[in-house]
Design an enzyme around this catalytic site. Sequence first.
Site, PDB file in Angstrom:
ATOM      1  N   ASN A 210       0.875  -1.168   0.000  1.00 38.88           N
ATOM      2  CA  ASN A 210       0.000   0.000   0.000  1.00 38.88           C
ATOM      3  C   ASN A 210       0.917   1.225   0.000  1.00 38.88           C
ATOM      4  O   ASN A 210       1.409   1.640   1.046  1.00 38.88           O
ATOM      5  CB  ASN A 210      -0.878  -0.063   1.256  1.00 38.88           C
TER       6      ASN A 210
ATOM      7  N   ILE B 172      -8.995   7.596  13.817  1.00 45.59           N
ATOM      8  CA  ILE B 172      -9.789   8.399  14.751  1.00 45.59           C
ATOM      9  C   ILE B 172     -11.078   7.652  15.117  1.00 45.59           C
ATOM     10  O   ILE B 172     -11.446   7.547  16.289  1.00 45.59           O
ATOM     11  CB  ILE B 172     -10.133   9.771  14.121  1.00 45.59           C
ATOM     12  N   GLY B 173     -11.758   7.128  14.105  1.00 45.32           N
ATOM     13  CA  GLY B 173     -13.041   6.445  14.328  1.00 45.32           C
ATOM     14  C   GLY B 173     -12.920   5.264  15.277  1.00 45.32           C
ATOM     15  O   GLY B 173     -13.813   4.994  16.082  1.00 45.32           O
TER      16      GLY B 173
ATOM     17  N   GLY C 255      -9.600   8.822   9.466  1.00 45.08           N
ATOM     18  CA  GLY C 255      -8.184   8.570   9.744  1.00 45.08           C
ATOM     19  C   GLY C 255      -7.403   9.816   9.393  1.00 45.08           C
ATOM     20  O   GLY C 255      -7.886  10.927   9.586  1.00 45.08           O
ATOM     21  N   SER C 256      -6.194   9.638   8.849  1.00 51.93           N
ATOM     22  CA  SER C 256      -5.497  10.841   8.380  1.00 51.93           C
ATOM     23  C   SER C 256      -6.189  11.353   7.120  1.00 51.93           C
ATOM     24  O   SER C 256      -6.272  12.549   6.888  1.00 51.93           O
ATOM     25  CB  SER C 256      -4.012  10.580   8.156  1.00 51.93           C
TER      26      SER C 256
ATOM     27  N   ASP D  66      -2.502  15.935  13.646  1.00 57.37           N
ATOM     28  CA  ASP D  66      -2.878  14.755  14.434  1.00 57.37           C
ATOM     29  C   ASP D  66      -3.849  15.171  15.533  1.00 57.37           C
ATOM     30  O   ASP D  66      -3.518  16.010  16.388  1.00 57.37           O
ATOM     31  CB  ASP D  66      -1.619  14.110  15.028  1.00 57.37           C
TER      32      ASP D  66
ATOM     33  N   HIS E 101     -11.373   5.272  -0.694  1.00 57.08           N
ATOM     34  CA  HIS E 101     -11.434   4.445   0.521  1.00 57.08           C
ATOM     35  C   HIS E 101     -12.293   3.195   0.294  1.00 57.08           C
ATOM     36  O   HIS E 101     -12.849   2.624   1.246  1.00 57.08           O
ATOM     37  CB  HIS E 101     -11.995   5.222   1.736  1.00 57.08           C
TER      38      HIS E 101
ATOM     39  N   ARG F 228      -4.685  13.796  18.158  1.00 59.29           N
ATOM     40  CA  ARG F 228      -4.185  13.600  19.527  1.00 59.29           C
ATOM     41  C   ARG F 228      -3.431  14.834  20.015  1.00 59.29           C
ATOM     42  O   ARG F 228      -3.578  15.234  21.173  1.00 59.29           O
ATOM     43  CB  ARG F 228      -3.264  12.366  19.587  1.00 59.29           C
TER      44      ARG F 228
ATOM     45  N   HIS G 203     -15.219   6.752   7.793  1.00 64.93           N
ATOM     46  CA  HIS G 203     -13.802   6.360   7.789  1.00 64.93           C
ATOM     47  C   HIS G 203     -13.013   7.614   8.179  1.00 64.93           C
ATOM     48  O   HIS G 203     -12.815   8.518   7.367  1.00 64.93           O
ATOM     49  CB  HIS G 203     -13.400   5.861   6.393  1.00 64.93           C
TER      50      HIS G 203
ATOM     51  N   ASN H 115     -10.334   4.819  17.565  1.00 60.32           N
ATOM     52  CA  ASN H 115      -9.562   5.031  18.800  1.00 60.32           C
ATOM     53  C   ASN H 115      -9.962   6.232  19.643  1.00 60.32           C
ATOM     54  O   ASN H 115      -9.393   6.425  20.712  1.00 60.32           O
ATOM     55  CB  ASN H 115      -8.072   5.176  18.453  1.00 60.32           C
TER      56      ASN H 115
ATOM     57  N   ARG I 143      -2.689  -1.919  -3.348  1.00 55.37           N
ATOM     58  CA  ARG I 143      -3.758  -0.923  -3.296  1.00 55.37           C
ATOM     59  C   ARG I 143      -3.440   0.093  -4.388  1.00 55.37           C
ATOM     60  O   ARG I 143      -2.359   0.680  -4.404  1.00 55.37           O
ATOM     61  CB  ARG I 143      -3.766  -0.238  -1.936  1.00 55.37           C
TER      62      ARG I 143
ATOM     63  N   GLU J 220      -7.678  -2.714   5.372  1.00 54.15           N
ATOM     64  CA  GLU J 220      -7.560  -2.668   3.904  1.00 54.15           C
ATOM     65  C   GLU J 220      -6.582  -3.722   3.394  1.00 54.15           C
ATOM     66  O   GLU J 220      -6.774  -4.299   2.323  1.00 54.15           O
ATOM     67  CB  GLU J 220      -7.100  -1.258   3.476  1.00 54.15           C
TER      68      GLU J 220
ATOM     69  N   ARG K  91      -5.826  17.980   4.594  1.00 50.63           N
ATOM     70  CA  ARG K  91      -6.616  18.313   3.387  1.00 50.63           C
ATOM     71  C   ARG K  91      -7.875  19.085   3.780  1.00 50.63           C
ATOM     72  O   ARG K  91      -8.450  18.853   4.836  1.00 50.63           O
ATOM     73  CB  ARG K  91      -6.996  17.032   2.639  1.00 50.63           C
TER      74      ARG K  91
HETATM   75  P1  AMP Z   1      -5.162   6.162   9.863  1.00 46.73           P
HETATM   76  O1  AMP Z   1      -4.903   7.026   8.671  1.00 46.73           O
HETATM   77  O2  AMP Z   1      -6.429   5.388   9.795  1.00 46.73           O
HETATM   78  O3  AMP Z   1      -3.982   5.310  10.247  1.00 46.73           O
HETATM   79  O4  AMP Z   1      -5.365   7.189  11.092  1.00 46.73           O
HETATM   80  C1  AMP Z   1      -4.297   7.981  11.557  1.00 46.73           C
HETATM   81  C2  AMP Z   1      -4.851   9.121  12.391  1.00 46.73           C
HETATM   82  O5  AMP Z   1      -5.696   8.629  13.440  1.00 46.73           O
HETATM   83  C3  AMP Z   1      -3.759   9.916  13.126  1.00 46.73           C
HETATM   84  O6  AMP Z   1      -3.265  10.962  12.327  1.00 46.73           O
HETATM   85  C4  AMP Z   1      -4.486  10.454  14.333  1.00 46.73           C
HETATM   86  O7  AMP Z   1      -4.986  11.743  14.035  1.00 46.73           O
HETATM   87  C5  AMP Z   1      -5.674   9.552  14.520  1.00 46.73           C
HETATM   88  N1  AMP Z   1      -5.635   8.788  15.785  1.00 46.73           N
HETATM   89  C6  AMP Z   1      -5.047   7.604  16.031  1.00 46.73           C
HETATM   90  N2  AMP Z   1      -5.237   7.230  17.297  1.00 46.73           N
HETATM   91  C7  AMP Z   1      -5.978   8.213  17.891  1.00 46.73           C
HETATM   92  C8  AMP Z   1      -6.510   8.436  19.203  1.00 46.73           C
HETATM   93  N3  AMP Z   1      -6.331   7.548  20.191  1.00 46.73           N
HETATM   94  N4  AMP Z   1      -7.208   9.561  19.418  1.00 46.73           N
HETATM   95  C9  AMP Z   1      -7.403  10.464  18.428  1.00 46.73           C
HETATM   96  N5  AMP Z   1      -6.931  10.302  17.167  1.00 46.73           N
HETATM   97  C10 AMP Z   1      -6.225   9.209  16.907  1.00 46.73           C
END
Ligand code: AMP
Length: 410
Positions: free
Chosen positions: A19, A340-341, A221-222, A294, A192, A296, A219, A343, A104, A390, A252
């Site tokens: 990927n 994010i979704g 995430g980043s 991020d 996605h 977090r 979905h 965690n 991917r 994925e 973005r």
């Molecule tokens: P992904 O692209 O699905 O790997 O998601 C990555 C993003 O998830 C990171 O840039 C974080 O912003 C977010 N993330 C991961 N863990 C947490 C958490 N415990 N709380 C808030 N955001 C999180």
Amino acid sequence: MTATSQQPADLGALILTLNAGSSSIKFALYSVADGDLVLTAKGQVEGIGTAPRFLAKAADGTRLAESYWEPVEAGFGHARALRQIWHWLVETAADERIIAVGHRVAHGGERYADPVLIDPKVTEDLAALIPLVPLHQPNNLAAIRAVATDLPDLPQVACFDTGFHRGRPLVSEQFALPRALLDRGLKRYGFHGLSYEFIVAQLRELAPDLATGRVVVAHLGSGCSMSALRDGRSIETTMSFSALDGLPMGTRCGTLDPGVLLYLMREDGLGVNDLERLLYQESGLLGLSGISNDLRDLKASTAPTAAAAIDYFIYRIGQHLGALCATIGGLDALIFTAGIGENDPDTRARICANAAWLGIAIDAAANARGDGCISPPGQTPSVWVIPTDEERMIARHTLAVVGAAGLPAA
Ligand code: AMP
């Protein structure tokens, strides 16, 4: 360079998934046993172009190998990152057991929706789509070409991020632009798709009745997008022609009035590269907060801009959720997935509180645990947290395509 390394468990024939993103290449190794796929190892080279680091882990999370390079070591691009992954596979003797590689691929265009065995014609067709996804497709193709050069006999399968969204109603697919532009491929493709496809497969196992109903998957995430599904099929989705549209993301912008671009071009003299950098790398949570992409970091910050960025993120998700529900005539289930979704219970709780008008409610303890159904028993719509995968979706497709082509599979 510093490095440590040990062997993954020996589990027979393997499928490798790749990927290739803009600054990382993720990989996973699955052993094939009686048609089942068992994760053996996964890892990534990340920080390509800045401070590259390689990490491989066993399925239980044990670190198998780790390497770091000096920041911006000359010539460390995607090809070098791929060689590092391959070097580790050779070192651990896993290379000899790989029967196929699944990739991917960001865009399949009009021609490719289902996963396909890669040959020179397919590679050429996918290269012709580079103008549609200039930041993603070249990296996917670089990985495909590198494997084809070194191991020309190894079957490779392309799995498309756009594929799941094909076949949506015309009203969902088109822009209100002159018809000739639609015919040239300027339409709302959606991305996605491998993640959504995996979530649908999981939902069929967890709650078969819901899988046939009206579902919105978030979905987050980043990269962030949401999709409205009916009967497990994509009806509408927030990302469209590019991976910029819809929800705000780490860097973005999400949906933007195109008049903003005209203004910046005219008044500030911004060119294509400036706009591309602005929209893909300097906007979203990073641009709004001026602190980080991020979530977090933003939650840990006391700066008012950090809180304002999170407020904007939650607000837009709620707005798109309402619009998506309108396209499928209501809602039976809302599903959270990705970084994010999966965690962040706080973000889920805030999104759900804003969606109380849809009848959404969550159970605080279940939300804190964050796995499976997080709404109270009997509540409709129900709310779920389902981890996406994925890589496993790519491996499933790769095994199926290789099997259907009559190529040797274990
Ligand atoms: P992904 O692209 O699905 O790997 O998601 C990555 C993003 O998830 C990171 O840039 C974080 O912003 C977010 N993330 C991961 N863990 C947490 C958490 N415990 N709380 C808030 N955001 C999180």
